[in-house]
Design an enzyme around this catalytic site. Sequence first.
Site, PDB file in Angstrom:
ATOM      1  N   ASN A 178      49.107  49.678  39.401  1.00 22.79           N
ATOM      2  CA  ASN A 178      49.161  50.185  40.007  1.00 22.79           C
ATOM      3  C   ASN A 178      48.271  49.943  41.293  1.00 22.79           C
ATOM      4  OD1 ASN A 178      47.920  52.438  41.867  1.00 22.79           O
ATOM      5  ND2 ASN A 178      46.227  53.198  41.764  1.00 22.79           N
ATOM      6  N   GLY A 190      37.726  48.701  40.952  1.00 27.91           N
ATOM      7  CA  GLY A 190      37.343  48.210  43.051  1.00 27.91           C
ATOM      8  C   GLY A 190      36.477  47.041  42.913  1.00 27.91           C
ATOM      9  N   GLU A 213      38.440  56.938  34.613  1.00 23.39           N
ATOM     10  CA  GLU A 213      38.641  55.548  35.626  1.00 23.39           C
ATOM     11  C   GLU A 213      37.157  56.349  35.855  1.00 23.39           C
ATOM     12  OE1 GLU A 213      42.086  53.680  37.026  1.00 23.39           O
ATOM     13  OE2 GLU A 213      41.944  55.067  37.612  1.00 23.39           O
ATOM     14  N   HIS A 254      43.839  60.353  40.840  1.00 17.93           N
ATOM     15  CA  HIS A 254      43.620  59.141  40.983  1.00 17.93           C
ATOM     16  C   HIS A 254      42.416  58.929  41.870  1.00 17.93           C
ATOM     17  CE1 HIS A 254      42.796  55.335  42.757  1.00 17.93           C
ATOM     18  NE2 HIS A 254      42.857  54.867  40.224  1.00 17.93           N
ATOM     19  N   LYS A 286      49.135  50.418  44.500  1.00 19.12           N
ATOM     20  CA  LYS A 286      48.486  50.732  45.537  1.00 19.12           C
ATOM     21  C   LYS A 286      48.966  50.658  47.101  1.00 19.12           C
ATOM     22  CE  LYS A 286      43.652  50.147  43.736  1.00 19.12           C
ATOM     23  NZ  LYS A 286      42.506  50.994  43.015  1.00 19.12           N
ATOM     24  N   GLU A 294      41.057  58.128  43.940  1.00 24.37           N
ATOM     25  CA  GLU A 294      41.052  57.841  46.240  1.00 24.37           C
ATOM     26  C   GLU A 294      41.779  59.004  46.558  1.00 24.37           C
ATOM     27  OE1 GLU A 294      42.999  53.452  45.616  1.00 24.37           O
ATOM     28  OE2 GLU A 294      41.054  52.856  44.791  1.00 24.37           O
ATOM     29  N   SER A 347      38.059  47.632  37.089  1.00 24.07           N
ATOM     30  CA  SER A 347      37.961  45.861  36.922  1.00 24.07           C
ATOM     31  C   SER A 347      38.413  45.182  36.264  1.00 24.07           C
ATOM     32  CB  SER A 347      36.383  45.800  37.549  1.00 24.07           C
ATOM     33  OG  SER A 347      36.252  46.082  39.231  1.00 24.07           O
TER      34      SER A 347
HETATM   35  C1  PEP Z   1      42.806  51.559  40.215  1.00 25.24           C
HETATM   36  O1  PEP Z   1      43.181  51.529  41.181  1.00 25.24           O
HETATM   37  O2  PEP Z   1      43.206  52.293  38.848  1.00 25.24           O
HETATM   38  C2  PEP Z   1      41.716  50.670  39.267  1.00 25.24           C
HETATM   39  C3  PEP Z   1      41.380  50.961  38.083  1.00 25.24           C
HETATM   40  O3  PEP Z   1      41.599  49.645  40.252  1.00 25.24           O
HETATM   41  P1  PEP Z   1      40.643  48.291  40.424  1.00 25.24           P
HETATM   42  O4  PEP Z   1      41.558  47.870  38.981  1.00 25.24           O
HETATM   43  O5  PEP Z   1      40.799  46.996  40.691  1.00 25.24           O
HETATM   44  O6  PEP Z   1      39.224  48.383  39.639  1.00 25.24           O
END
Ligand code: PEP
Length: 251
Positions: free
Chosen positions: A8, A176, A170, A97, A10, A99, A215
């Site tokens: 992803n 992040g 998630e 997601h 972003k 965000e 992460s």
């Molecule tokens: C994500 O944006 O779905 C995500 C898991 O980000 P990160 O790997 O940076 O935690």
Amino acid sequence: MKKLFAANWKMHKTTFEARQTAAELAGLVSGKLKADREVMILPTFTALAPVAEALRGAASFLVGAQNFYPQKQGAFTGEISPGMLLDVGASFALTGHSERRHVLGETDAMVGLKTAFGLESGLGIILCVGEKLEERKADELESVLERQIRAGLRDVAVDVDPQRLVLAYEPVWAIGTGLVAGAKEILEAHAFVRRMLVEIFGLSASQMRILYGGSVKPDNASEIIALDNVDGVLVGGASLKADEFSRIVLA
Ligand code: PEP
């Protein structure tokens, strides 16, 4: 069932950078990717066509979008439809997601509309679910996941192609932040998601992939991928550099 490694990106990368990173990644994993794995890149809208073009002919690579609006066409200024995504080479898209839920205010109901409409329009969908830290602390993990899953899948046909519906667990507190959920936390959440899928879809639920996201890095990917009910990973930050993401994909 192939394990899915989804990147992803972003709101990062110009078309030039996206094309370059996709081509570099395909080169790094070419000939080394295990037969039971596939890789998906989810760039910004503007980079979808360039990334699809850069990956043309790269075996086991897919392109996905990060968002869409649940209408075919019409007076929806600034929005993009599933048909438009398919037109530029995307075969999957994210819904729910964190965000979009927590920064952009998307409701459970909207996530449900998008998931069903995307699938009906021919896209595969990766429906993301996950609890906030305060919800975990208040012992609300299962109630939050249940609410998000039921709302997200409310209008999805029970005979949906299980290859085209992917769930991603998630935990919001791990996205992040550098904080990774532990093996026990991942196992519990994924087992719960699987049980919900079985309840909703019956036998075909065993063929639906459940990804972990939060992460994921080269040094923790192989341990996470080996866990029960973990059928791949959704990676944000560590997917932006081809070299780093290739070490996750090849872990
Ligand atoms: C994500 O944006 O779905 C995500 C898991 O980000 P990160 O790997 O940076 O935690």
